[in-house]
Design an enzyme around this catalytic site. Structure first.
Site, mmCIF file in Angstrom:
data_model
loop_
_atom_site.group_PDB
_atom_site.id
_atom_site.type_symbol
_atom_site.label_atom_id
_atom_site.label_comp_id
_atom_site.label_asym_id
_atom_site.label_seq_id
_atom_site.Cartn_x
_atom_site.Cartn_y
_atom_site.Cartn_z
ATOM 1 N N CYS A 179 -41.145 -23.019 42.160
ATOM 2 C CA CYS A 179 -40.124 -22.815 40.825
ATOM 3 C C CYS A 179 -40.110 -23.694 39.897
ATOM 4 O O CYS A 179 -40.010 -23.050 38.657
ATOM 5 C CB CYS A 179 -38.713 -23.013 41.446
ATOM 6 S SG CYS A 179 -38.387 -21.703 42.956
ATOM 7 N N CYS B 297 -37.987 -26.523 44.206
ATOM 8 C CA CYS B 297 -39.384 -26.740 44.845
ATOM 9 C C CYS B 297 -40.621 -26.716 43.667
ATOM 10 O O CYS B 297 -40.232 -26.240 42.670
ATOM 11 C CB CYS B 297 -39.528 -25.542 45.865
ATOM 12 S SG CYS B 297 -39.961 -23.997 45.127
ATOM 13 N N GLU C 18 -33.398 -20.291 41.489
ATOM 14 C CA GLU C 18 -33.768 -20.688 40.032
ATOM 15 C C GLU C 18 -34.567 -19.393 39.655
ATOM 16 O O GLU C 18 -34.344 -19.172 38.253
ATOM 17 C CB GLU C 18 -34.921 -21.731 40.003
ATOM 18 C CG GLU C 18 -34.235 -23.178 40.509
ATOM 19 C CD GLU C 18 -34.433 -23.267 41.918
ATOM 20 O OE1 GLU C 18 -34.287 -24.576 42.624
ATOM 21 O OE2 GLU C 18 -34.735 -22.312 42.682
ATOM 22 N N HIS D 63 -35.822 -17.660 45.489
ATOM 23 C CA HIS D 63 -34.952 -18.981 45.089
ATOM 24 C C HIS D 63 -34.204 -18.808 44.017
ATOM 25 O O HIS D 63 -34.196 -17.710 43.243
ATOM 26 C CB HIS D 63 -35.972 -19.836 45.037
ATOM 27 C CG HIS D 63 -36.993 -20.312 46.230
ATOM 28 N ND1 HIS D 63 -37.606 -21.451 46.278
ATOM 29 C CD2 HIS D 63 -36.804 -19.737 47.659
ATOM 30 C CE1 HIS D 63 -38.058 -21.593 47.466
ATOM 31 N NE2 HIS D 63 -37.761 -20.485 48.210
#
Length: 211
Positions: free
Chosen positions: A103, A100, A63, A61
């Site tokens: 994260c 999410c 992040e 992801h």
């Protein structure tokens, strides 16, 4: 090398509008884009900054991808300067989706160990936050408890991103239909997520008054 490339490459107009439009039903927008500004405080009278963008890669992801490259993006973050004082960083993200839950948990844990880095997040849309008991809602609350300022993007934020991160070719930013209305709606939802007890107390008060 990836970090340096991200500083040089601007988003296309079409890509920015497609991924950052704050529509209610964002079908097909499976990627997350993260535009960032990093301000570095060298001393009381010295400040420098970098900017760029990243998007999620297969299996990572965006992040966490940012954190993976943090050493290159924020040199001296973990070490002390010549005077024994750590370099201070203020990081601002403009994300097409809110983080999410996984994260968010990872970010909160990381920030608790990095007191000289402050993070502010602006989001275009809220990721899986429709259900009251969603893990994503709790993830956003964890970020807030970790000191992260979380806000929904408004017109001025889109305008700033257009000016900073987009290959605009002198084209002015033009708001899409319902940008303001959707931003207000999402801001209210985010406020209820981050201030759940206050909202519940208000609802209880209205109930007692018979409203």
């Amino acid at each position: 090398a990836i970090c340096k490339l991200s500083l040089l490459v601007l988003l296309t107009q079409r890509k920015f509008i497609y991924h950052y439009t704050n529509v209610r039903w964002a079908r097909g927008r499976n990627e997350t884009y993260l535009c960032f500004v990093i301000k570095r405080r060298h001393g009381p009278d010295s400040l420098s900054f970098d900017f760029g963008h990243l998007r999620n890669r297969s299996g990572c992801h965006v992040e966490l991808l940012f954190l993976r490259h943090l050493g290159a993006l924020c040199p001296g973050l973990w070490g002390a300067g010549a005077d024994g004082v750590r370099v201070g960083y203020a990081v601002t993200w403009f994300c097409s989706w809110s983080p999410c839950s996984d994260c968010a948990q990872h970010l909160a844990r990381f920030l608790s160990q990095t007191p000289n880095l402050r993070l502010r997040i602006f989001v275009s849309r809220l990721y899986f936050c429709d259900q009251e008991d969603s893990r994503e809602r709790e993830g956003l609350r964890n970020l807030q408890r970790a000191g992260v300022q979380i806000s929904v993007m408004t017109y001025k934020d889109y305008f700033y991103c257009w000016q900073t991160f987009v290959a605009r070719k002198d084209r002015c930013f033009k708001a899409w239909n319902d940008l303001h209305q959707n931003s207000v709606r999402l801001s209210r939802t985010l406020h209820r997520i981050l201030q759940p007890r206050e909202s519940e107390d208000m609802r209880d008060g209205f109930t007692l008054l018979g409203l």
